[in-house]
Design a protein around this motif. Structure first.
Motif, short mmCIF file in Angstrom:
data_model
loop_
_atom_site.label_atom_id
_atom_site.label_comp_id
_atom_site.label_asym_id
_atom_site.label_seq_id
_atom_site.Cartn_x
_atom_site.Cartn_y
_atom_site.Cartn_z
N ARG A 19 0.83 -1.21 0.00
CA ARG A 19 0.00 0.00 0.00
C ARG A 19 0.87 1.27 0.00
N ASP A 20 2.17 1.11 0.29
CA ASP A 20 3.06 2.27 0.29
C ASP A 20 3.79 2.45 -1.03
N VAL A 21 3.43 1.63 -2.02
CA VAL A 21 4.06 1.73 -3.35
C VAL A 21 2.97 1.90 -4.40
N SER A 22 3.06 2.96 -5.17
CA SER A 22 2.11 3.19 -6.27
C SER A 22 2.89 3.15 -7.59
N ILE A 23 2.35 2.41 -8.55
CA ILE A 23 2.98 2.38 -9.89
C ILE A 23 1.90 2.69 -10.92
N LYS A 24 2.09 3.78 -11.64
CA LYS A 24 1.13 4.17 -12.67
C LYS A 24 1.84 4.10 -14.03
N ALA A 25 1.10 3.73 -15.05
CA ALA A 25 1.71 3.63 -16.38
C ALA A 25 0.94 4.52 -17.36
N LYS A 26 1.69 5.21 -18.21
CA LYS A 26 1.10 6.08 -19.22
C LYS A 26 1.69 5.72 -20.57
N THR A 27 0.92 5.97 -21.62
CA THR A 27 1.50 5.86 -22.96
C THR A 27 1.98 7.26 -23.36
N PRO A 28 3.04 7.34 -24.15
CA PRO A 28 3.63 8.65 -24.48
C PRO A 28 2.84 9.39 -25.55
N GLU A 29 1.58 9.76 -25.22
CA GLU A 29 0.73 10.47 -26.19
C GLU A 29 1.38 11.79 -26.59
N GLY A 30 1.61 11.96 -27.87
CA GLY A 30 2.16 13.23 -28.37
C GLY A 30 3.64 13.38 -28.14
N LEU A 31 4.29 12.38 -27.57
CA LEU A 31 5.73 12.48 -27.32
C LEU A 31 6.49 11.58 -28.31
N PRO A 32 7.57 12.06 -28.83
CA PRO A 32 8.34 11.26 -29.80
C PRO A 32 9.25 10.26 -29.08
N GLN A 33 8.67 9.32 -28.38
CA GLN A 33 9.51 8.37 -27.64
C GLN A 33 9.01 6.93 -27.83
N GLU A 34 8.67 6.62 -29.06
CA GLU A 34 8.16 5.28 -29.40
C GLU A 34 9.07 4.16 -28.90
N GLY A 35 10.37 4.32 -29.09
CA GLY A 35 11.30 3.24 -28.75
C GLY A 35 11.99 3.43 -27.41
N THR A 36 11.37 4.23 -26.54
CA THR A 36 12.02 4.56 -25.27
C THR A 36 11.06 4.35 -24.11
N ALA A 37 11.61 3.93 -22.97
CA ALA A 37 10.82 3.85 -21.74
C ALA A 37 11.35 4.88 -20.76
N VAL A 38 10.43 5.54 -20.05
CA VAL A 38 10.79 6.60 -19.10
C VAL A 38 10.17 6.28 -17.74
#
Ligand code: MG
Length: 206
Positions: free
Chosen positions: A127-146
């Motif tokens: 409960r003390d760890v939150s992990i959210k994931a987003k897709t890079p909408e509008g960002l030129p980072q198709e081949g990259t993870a951030v």
């Protein structure tokens, strides 16, 4: 109680032919993340957030990429060092919030497992760890993870301080008990002996 916040960021490019590891979790995918170590950008960002929270430098300070010892290293080693640093500084984790930004693979189906793994590595509750994931909408980072991570730390109370607090609290409770018994005698509802006026005073009716 002293509190500190930390922030960490990392990015890695996808690369075919290497295993994908995020948050200490091996993930089935046709590409992994390039890097000197295992490329686990989430553990790298968490490591930087923890080190930053106690002003202990960053992951590169402890594990320079020029050092061949860290070639293909398991990133949990970096995390363990950061955890030792915050403990040495006298702090422990309150909670952590992480954001992953990547197009593929989809994180939602494995987010629970990843959260459990990160919590296990940090030795904290899920409960003390939150992990959210987003897709890079509008960002030129198709081949990259951030990855972005924020962490809140609190100072660990000194053991003597906790013992002192407990003894003081117990002594206070005993003293209060003695005073109450002395003033009230056997009748716990005897408000007059406590010097208080009852809420309804029959004398007022005469
Ligand atoms: Mg990295």
């Amino acid at each position: 109680m002293g509190m500190r916040i930390g922030y960490g960021f990392d990015s890695h490019a996808f690369k075919p032919g290497v295993p994908l590891v995020i948050g200490g979790l091996k993930i089935e995918h046709d590409e992994g993340l390039a890097g000197h170590s295992d490329g686990d950008l989430l553990l790298h960002a968490i490591t930087d957030a923890l080190l930053g929270a106690v002003s202990a430098g960053d992951i590169g300070t402890f594990f320079p990429p020029s050092d061949m010892r860290w070639k293909n290293a398991d990133s949990t080693i970096f995390l363990e060092t950061a955890l030792e640093e915050i403990a040495t500084a006298g702090y422990r984790i309150v909670n952590m919030d992480c954001v992953l930004i990547l197009m593929r693979p989809k994180i939602v189906p494995i987010a629970g497992e990843m959260r459990a793994r990160v919590a296990e590595l940090l030795n904290v509750s899920q409960r003390d760890v939150s992990i959210k994931a987003k897709t890079p909408e509008g960002l030129p980072q198709e081949g990259t993870a951030v990855a972005h991570v924020t962490v809140l730390l609190e100072s660990i109370p000194e053991p003597e301080e906790e013992t002192h607090k407990r003894i003081t609290a117990e002594a206070d409770a005993t003293e209060v008990d003695v005073v109450v018994r002395t003033l009230m005698g056997d009748d716990p509802h005897n408000m007059r002996r406590l010097g208080r006026k009852p809420t309804f005073d029959t004398d007022d009716l005469t």
